[in-house]
Design a protein around this motif. Structure first.
Motif, PDB file in Angstrom:
ATOM      1  N   ARG A  87      34.306  66.834  32.476  1.00 32.19           N
ATOM      2  CA  ARG A  87      33.726  66.058  33.444  1.00 32.19           C
ATOM      3  C   ARG A  87      34.184  64.482  33.347  1.00 32.19           C
ATOM      4  N   VAL A  88      34.522  64.231  34.516  1.00 36.91           N
ATOM      5  CA  VAL A  88      35.134  62.697  34.733  1.00 36.91           C
ATOM      6  C   VAL A  88      33.813  61.862  34.760  1.00 36.91           C
ATOM      7  N   GLN A  89      33.720  60.851  34.151  1.00 32.73           N
ATOM      8  CA  GLN A  89      32.533  59.898  33.935  1.00 32.73           C
ATOM      9  C   GLN A  89      33.318  58.324  33.717  1.00 32.73           C
ATOM     10  N   ARG A  90      32.440  57.469  34.154  1.00 39.80           N
ATOM     11  CA  ARG A  90      32.798  56.179  34.103  1.00 39.80           C
ATOM     12  C   ARG A  90      31.807  55.188  33.495  1.00 39.80           C
ATOM     13  N   GLY A  91      32.402  54.470  32.454  1.00 40.28           N
ATOM     14  CA  GLY A  91      31.438  53.561  32.102  1.00 40.28           C
ATOM     15  C   GLY A  91      31.651  51.959  32.547  1.00 40.28           C
ATOM     16  N   GLU A  92      30.842  51.161  32.153  1.00 37.39           N
ATOM     17  CA  GLU A  92      31.030  49.716  32.719  1.00 37.39           C
ATOM     18  C   GLU A  92      31.231  48.736  31.319  1.00 37.39           C
ATOM     19  N   ARG A  93      31.442  47.682  31.648  1.00 34.45           N
ATOM     20  CA  ARG A  93      31.992  46.704  30.503  1.00 34.45           C
ATOM     21  C   ARG A  93      30.314  46.332  30.069  1.00 34.45           C
ATOM     22  N   ALA A  94      30.253  46.061  28.967  1.00 30.04           N
ATOM     23  CA  ALA A  94      28.845  45.437  28.465  1.00 30.04           C
ATOM     24  C   ALA A  94      29.154  44.117  28.100  1.00 30.04           C
ATOM     25  N   VAL A  95      30.104  43.655  27.394  1.00 33.08           N
ATOM     26  CA  VAL A  95      30.287  42.274  26.755  1.00 33.08           C
ATOM     27  C   VAL A  95      31.920  41.964  26.970  1.00 33.08           C
ATOM     28  N   PHE A  96      32.455  40.802  26.742  1.00 30.03           N
ATOM     29  CA  PHE A  96      33.584  40.407  26.819  1.00 30.03           C
ATOM     30  C   PHE A  96      34.398  40.808  25.542  1.00 30.03           C
ATOM     31  N   PRO A  97      35.720  40.948  25.488  1.00 23.67           N
ATOM     32  CA  PRO A  97      36.590  41.271  24.240  1.00 23.67           C
ATOM     33  C   PRO A  97      36.527  39.865  23.766  1.00 23.67           C
ATOM     34  N   PRO A  98      36.517  39.845  22.202  1.00 24.98           N
ATOM     35  CA  PRO A  98      36.446  38.721  21.468  1.00 24.98           C
ATOM     36  C   PRO A  98      38.076  38.098  21.570  1.00 24.98           C
ATOM     37  N   GLY A  99      37.687  36.587  21.307  1.00 22.19           N
ATOM     38  CA  GLY A  99      39.114  35.852  21.092  1.00 22.19           C
ATOM     39  C   GLY A  99      39.853  35.881  22.508  1.00 22.19           C
ATOM     40  N   ASP A 100      41.334  36.040  22.115  1.00 19.57           N
ATOM     41  CA  ASP A 100      42.319  36.214  22.959  1.00 19.57           C
ATOM     42  C   ASP A 100      42.484  37.735  23.507  1.00 19.57           C
ATOM     43  N   ALA A 101      41.600  38.626  23.076  1.00 21.77           N
ATOM     44  CA  ALA A 101      41.963  39.870  23.278  1.00 21.77           C
ATOM     45  C   ALA A 101      41.670  40.115  24.863  1.00 21.77           C
ATOM     46  N   ARG A 102      42.388  41.161  25.325  1.00 24.11           N
ATOM     47  CA  ARG A 102      42.194  41.391  26.841  1.00 24.11           C
ATOM     48  C   ARG A 102      41.931  42.796  27.062  1.00 24.11           C
ATOM     49  N   GLU A 103      41.440  43.055  28.109  1.00 24.84           N
ATOM     50  CA  GLU A 103      41.547  44.671  28.685  1.00 24.84           C
ATOM     51  C   GLU A 103      42.844  45.315  28.412  1.00 24.84           C
ATOM     52  N   ASP A 104      42.844  46.432  28.030  1.00 19.34           N
ATOM     53  CA  ASP A 104      44.065  47.078  27.865  1.00 19.34           C
ATOM     54  C   ASP A 104      45.120  47.338  28.962  1.00 19.34           C
ATOM     55  N   TRP A 105      44.729  47.519  30.219  1.00 20.86           N
ATOM     56  CA  TRP A 105      45.532  47.796  31.104  1.00 20.86           C
ATOM     57  C   TRP A 105      45.875  46.464  31.694  1.00 20.86           C
ATOM     58  N   THR A 106      45.309  45.347  31.808  1.00 18.60           N
ATOM     59  CA  THR A 106      46.083  43.978  31.966  1.00 18.60           C
ATOM     60  C   THR A 106      47.181  43.781  30.917  1.00 18.60           C
TER      61      THR A 106
ATOM     62  N   GLY B  32      60.613  43.004  33.003  1.00 19.57           N
ATOM     63  CA  GLY B  32      61.234  43.006  34.232  1.00 19.57           C
ATOM     64  C   GLY B  32      61.079  44.117  34.982  1.00 19.57           C
ATOM     65  N   CYS B  33      59.622  44.742  34.995  1.00 21.03           N
ATOM     66  CA  CYS B  33      59.599  46.044  35.756  1.00 21.03           C
ATOM     67  C   CYS B  33      57.907  45.992  36.185  1.00 21.03           C
ATOM     68  N   THR B  34      57.599  45.082  36.825  1.00 21.60           N
ATOM     69  CA  THR B  34      56.142  44.743  37.152  1.00 21.60           C
ATOM     70  C   THR B  34      55.350  45.901  37.825  1.00 21.60           C
ATOM     71  N   LEU B  35      54.172  46.213  37.012  1.00 21.79           N
ATOM     72  CA  LEU B  35      53.693  47.428  37.612  1.00 21.79           C
ATOM     73  C   LEU B  35      53.114  47.070  38.943  1.00 21.79           C
ATOM     74  N   ALA B  36      52.773  48.139  39.670  1.00 18.12           N
ATOM     75  CA  ALA B  36      52.189  47.744  40.823  1.00 18.12           C
ATOM     76  C   ALA B  36      50.647  47.757  41.460  1.00 18.12           C
ATOM     77  N   PHE B  37      49.991  47.203  40.242  1.00 18.75           N
ATOM     78  CA  PHE B  37      48.582  47.020  40.368  1.00 18.75           C
ATOM     79  C   PHE B  37      48.266  45.686  39.611  1.00 18.75           C
ATOM     80  N   ASP B  38      47.422  45.123  40.535  1.00 20.44           N
ATOM     81  CA  ASP B  38      46.950  43.765  39.968  1.00 20.44           C
ATOM     82  C   ASP B  38      45.558  43.778  39.769  1.00 20.44           C
ATOM     83  N   THR B  39      44.820  44.657  40.341  1.00 22.66           N
ATOM     84  CA  THR B  39      43.278  44.934  39.976  1.00 22.66           C
ATOM     85  C   THR B  39      42.892  46.405  39.430  1.00 22.66           C
ATOM     86  N   ILE B  40      41.707  46.375  38.683  1.00 18.23           N
ATOM     87  CA  ILE B  40      41.444  47.760  38.204  1.00 18.23           C
ATOM     88  C   ILE B  40      41.529  48.732  39.517  1.00 18.23           C
TER      89      ILE B  40
END
Lengths: 223, 664
Positions: free
Chosen positions: B551-570, B580-588
């Motif tokens: 079952r494919v399910q999607r969750g939303e973000r509740a809070v921001f990561p602490p400190g300098d942490a970033r969302e994984d895909w970014t 030197g191999c820029t991925l072809a997506f800039d947004t989620i």
């Protein structure tokens, strides 16, 4: 006060009763009790088996018996139900003692009919003989409890001592019974009123008089 | 289908519906305390009184009264109003007026209903009775004076959790709800009694006095503690997630959640990685993102790059890593950290095909090497329901307490090849047979279990009874995205550059190359890393998860990561630029579009069914199972290991340490 007496579950209780097993007499009774219920309905035997266990504990301790937690658990295992379910039953019924009692468990009825007929005198007699509510006498003979209606209102006031009822009491009769028990005698159970046998009305019947000797159809007389 | 009239409006109700349900169908609100849709009917709070014709001229408890043909039900008459006021007055006789210090305040049924249906003042001047607190374990805090004896918790423990340790002792006014001898309730679902309790008698111990419900921001998301994909709501204030409660989803978790789901959230603010680190001279030093990226860019990997997906990561993270590896010329992806190497060529052969809800309909169940109670507690409750409908359950594996009666067939997997007659007989008679293969058996008995499909007739028209239980939230998504090597994780050991996506359970020391840990907790993975890139936990990113039934399910973000942490895909997107191999997506959204092209099943939400074309594997199984993969239910991942509540649960409920409480 919603918290009843705390239930002894200390190491000593576990050590003393952890190995509880039916004796031969109880085992035969256990089989008879379980035989009354169809397979899969063993839980129905909770109350009779708890009673049986309490009596065996009583026999082993020379008292009226009580239900230590390990014994409750033993009964639960006997009938294959969770401990909690049997524990609930044991705590619900006041006839199961959750703390040790003396050899004679004196249960004085204090409900309205008995109170009107003098249960205060009965309690006073108990008190003067050294019995204290909720406690066992130092000699281990008597435990006094005030209970609710035992269904003997026609011969009130009454006390239940172990399995016997003593009815139509007053101060002196109560003292006499307690003294007799303390002396190792067996007082006559039932009504203490001379000339009375059960709960028949004093001086002959006052209602349904036509029914005394033969069957009588009252229906035609109903207005 | 009886027709009844509710307040003059005629409606048709299903056969067997109660008057209360009929009123609900007619859109009438019936106040209640003891009645609960998922528990048996008790009928002891009396709050749901209505007037019914024909019937005795007195109010009737609607929860326990069947709706009958031509019944007339009145919910607004003076009799009903009076009855509700009377009941409410009785309920409040002994209920303390301590709402200002009660954690239930603001979400209390008694509070709401006394405002809506009560008299507004009390005529009771006598003393209230008080009840001492009971100990129910590390999750449930009790203030038993508030208890109104609805017995929902007792029924939940007996019927859903299967752990009959809560009960009502004594009688009348002295009646008290307690756990057996005030010992901790040994259920991994005990936290649900907090939600069930209509008053503040049972409240959450870790959340005690933390917040009021109206202060909290509520975010709908998906749980990652196991592979069930429990639908949850994270309640947060400021930057902290304060609690986690389940949402209703009848297909997945009904309305329950495990204690781990609920209470691991206090691990989200502990042992967090909040800045990048680089290992120099054997020690980790905090650095900037640029320095960390530079350290990775300096690795001469020659295309030998691997990615290990952790148990908690979302599909977006795994896809971003996969895309980066593709750019670097590698496809060394693996998510099965513990060394499993079962055949993943056909997803149907590693899926929970019956579906979680479908489990309830099964009439013969064989558990092969699975301790479902710990591996998927909310699937276990479904099996309890199936048993209630008459299902027979057999199990292969070391004996363990599953909360229901199981016929154990021993721990030797060889029995799969020659099942005892009573099993084949039960399956022969079964219309909906089911086999559930757990992690312990997947290793040696996947093929033998698949062979049962033929011999036991598991796959029929409209029914697929072959099931595999996964334990990681990322597993199904990972398998769909290709995170599986033929040789398992050992194929990755020699990679020159390895990315660990929150992977804490694998044997890091076996990896010989440069190790980059992209994760959120300073756990096992971070200890072995050469570079640590701080990432977001499941509460801090929007993510797609696939649960064990596909079952494919999607969750939303509740809070921001602490400190300098970033969302994984970014992180992967930024790193790709440095490499030197820029991925072809800039947004989620762009990432999700790319992911949908790569794996079309992930494009839409909902249950995916996989075509049944099992691989031909060897049919024999050997070996004696000596245990189950989960050794400690409460400490299965980095978040729970950081959670004080989970550590306490583990110490007390798994390792039997005693935390006798001083009287409060």
């Amino acid at each position: 006060m919603a918290d009843a007496h705390s239930i002894p579950d200390e190491a000593e209780t576990r050590a003393r009763w952890g190995a509880f097993q039916w004796n031969d007499d109880s085992r035969a009774k256990r089989d008879a009790i379980l035989g009354r219920y169809p397979k899969g309905r063993e839980q129905s035997a909770s109350i009779p088996l708890l009673d049986l266990a309490q009596r065996q504990v009583g026999a082993e301790t020379q008292t009226q018996g009580w239900l230590p937690v390990p014994v409750i658990e033993f009964v639960a295992r006997e009938i294959g139900v969770p401990y909690m379910r049997v524990y609930e039953v044991a705590t619900f019924y006041t006839m199961f003692n959750l703390a040790p009692v003396g050899r004679f468990h004196v249960q004085v009825c204090g409900t309205t009919p008995c109170m009107l007929r003098g249960s205060d005198d009965v309690l006073a007699a108990c008190k003067n003989k050294g019995l204290i509510k909720g406690k066992t006498t130092p000699d281990g003979l008597f435990t006094l409890t005030e209970v609710e209606c035992m269904g003997n209102c026609a011969s009130a006031p009454m006390v239940q001592i172990n399995d016997d009822n003593f009815e139509d009491l007053d101060y002196d009769r109560t003292v006499a019974i307690i003294e007799a028990l303390a002396n190792g005698q067996t007082p006559k159970p039932g009504t203490q009123e001379p000339g009375r046998h059960t709960v028949e009305p004093k001086g002959g019947p006052t209602s349904l008089t036509a029914m005394v000797t033969e069957n009588h159809d009252y229906r035609g007389e109903w207005a | 289908m009886p027709k009844v009239k509710v307040d003059g409006v005629e409606i048709e109700v299903p056969q067997g519906a109660t008057v209360l349900q009929a009123c609900e169908l007619a859109g009438k609100e019936i106040p209640r305390f003891c009645y609960h849709e998922r528990l048996s009917i008790a009928g002891n709070c009396r709050m749901c009184l209505v007037e019914v014709k024909p019937g005795p001229p007195k109010p009737q408890a609607s929860c326990a009264l069947p709706a009958a043909e031509n019944q007339e039900i009145f919910t607004t008459t003076p009799m009903v109003k009076h009855a509700r006021e009377g009941i409410m007055e009785f309920l409040l006789i002994n209920h303390p007026l301590d709402c200002p210090i009660c954690d239930q305040g603001g979400e209390c049924d008694l509070q709401d209903q006394s405002v809506a249906y009560g008299r507004g003042h009390s005529r009771y001047a006598e003393n209230k009775r008080a009840v001492t607190e009971k100990y129910m374990g590390p999750i449930v805090k009790t203030i038993m004076t508030r208890c109104i004896q609805c017995t929902r918790c007792v029924r939940f423990a007996e019927e859903v959790a299967g752990v009959e340790e809560i009960g009502a002792i004594y009688r009348g006014e002295n009646m008290q709800i307690t756990s057996y001898l005030e010992e901790a309730v040994s259920s991994e679902l005990s936290g649900n009694v907090v939600d069930l309790c209509p008053v503040g008698a049972l409240t959450s111990k870790p959340y005690a006095f933390e917040a009021r419900p109206w202060e909290l921001r509520k975010t709908l998301t998906i749980d990652v503690m196991d592979a069930v994909g429990t639908n949850i709501r994270l309640d947060s204030r400021g930057r902290q997630v304060l609690r986690c409660v389940p949402r209703v989803n009848d297909e997945v978790n009904e309305e329950w959640a495990t204690d781990k789901t609920r209470h691991a959230v206090d691990g989200l603010v502990r042992k967090r990685l909040d800045r990048p680190y680089v290992r120099r001279d054997g020690k980790l030093h905090p650095v900037t993102w640029d320095e960390a990226f530079a350290a990775i860019a300096a690795v001469d990997h020659g295309g030998s790059v691997a990615a290990v997906a952790g148990d908690l990561v979302d599909c977006e993270t795994m896809f971003a890593a996969k895309a980066l590896l593709k750019e670097l010329g590698s496809s060394l992806l693996e998510g099965r950290q513990t060394g499993m190497d079962y055949d993943a060529s056909s997803l149907a052969a590693v899926n929970f095909n019956t579906t979680i809800a479908g489990t309830e309909e099964a009439d013969a169940i064989l558990l092969v090497g699975t301790n479902l109670r710990w591996e998927a507690p909310l699937v276990n409750t479904r099996i309890r329901k199936a048993i209630k409908k008459g299902a027979k359950v057999f199990a292969i594996g070391p004996e363990t307490e599953l909360t229901y009666k199981v016929e154990w067939l021993g721990a030797d997997l060889a029995v799969l090849g020659s099942l005892p007659e009573r099993v084949t007989e039960a399956f022969g008679k079964a219309a909906k047979p089911m086999v559930i293969v757990g992690g312990a058996a997947l290793k040696g008995a996947h093929g033998a279990a698949l062979a049962l499909v033929e011999t036991l007739g598991l796959v029929k028209d409209g029914w697929n009874g072959f099931n595999v239980v996964h334990m990681a939230a990322s597993r199904m998504g990972g398998l769909m995205l290709g995170y599986a090597q033929k040789a398992g994780i050992s194929a990755l050991y020699d990679a020159k550059l390895s990315f660990f996506l929150g992977a804490d359970e694998c044997d890091h020391a076996r990896f010989t190359g440069f190790k980059v840990y992209v994760g959120h907790h300073g756990d096992r993975g971070a200890h072995h890393a050469d570079v640590i890139l701080p990432a977001a936990s499941y509460a801090e990113k929007s993510g797609t998860y696939v649960n064990l039934e596909g079952r494919v399910q999607r969750g939303e973000r509740a809070v921001f990561p602490p400190g300098d942490a970033r969302e994984d895909w970014t992180i992967f997107r930024a790193l790709s630029e440095k490499l030197g191999c820029t991925l072809a997506f800039d947004t989620i959204d762009e990432l999700r579009a790319a992911m949908a092209l790569d794996c079309p099943e992930l494009a839409t939400l909902g249950l995916k069914t996989f075509a049944w074309n099992p691989p031909a594997l060897g049919g024999t199984a050997e070996g004696v199972l000596d245990g189950y993969p989960i050794k400690d239910f409460y400490l299965t991942n980095a978040i729970c290991r950081a959670s004080p509540t989970m550590q306490r649960c583990s110490a007390e409920l798994v390792h039997g340490e005693s935390f006798a409480e001083a009287a409060e």
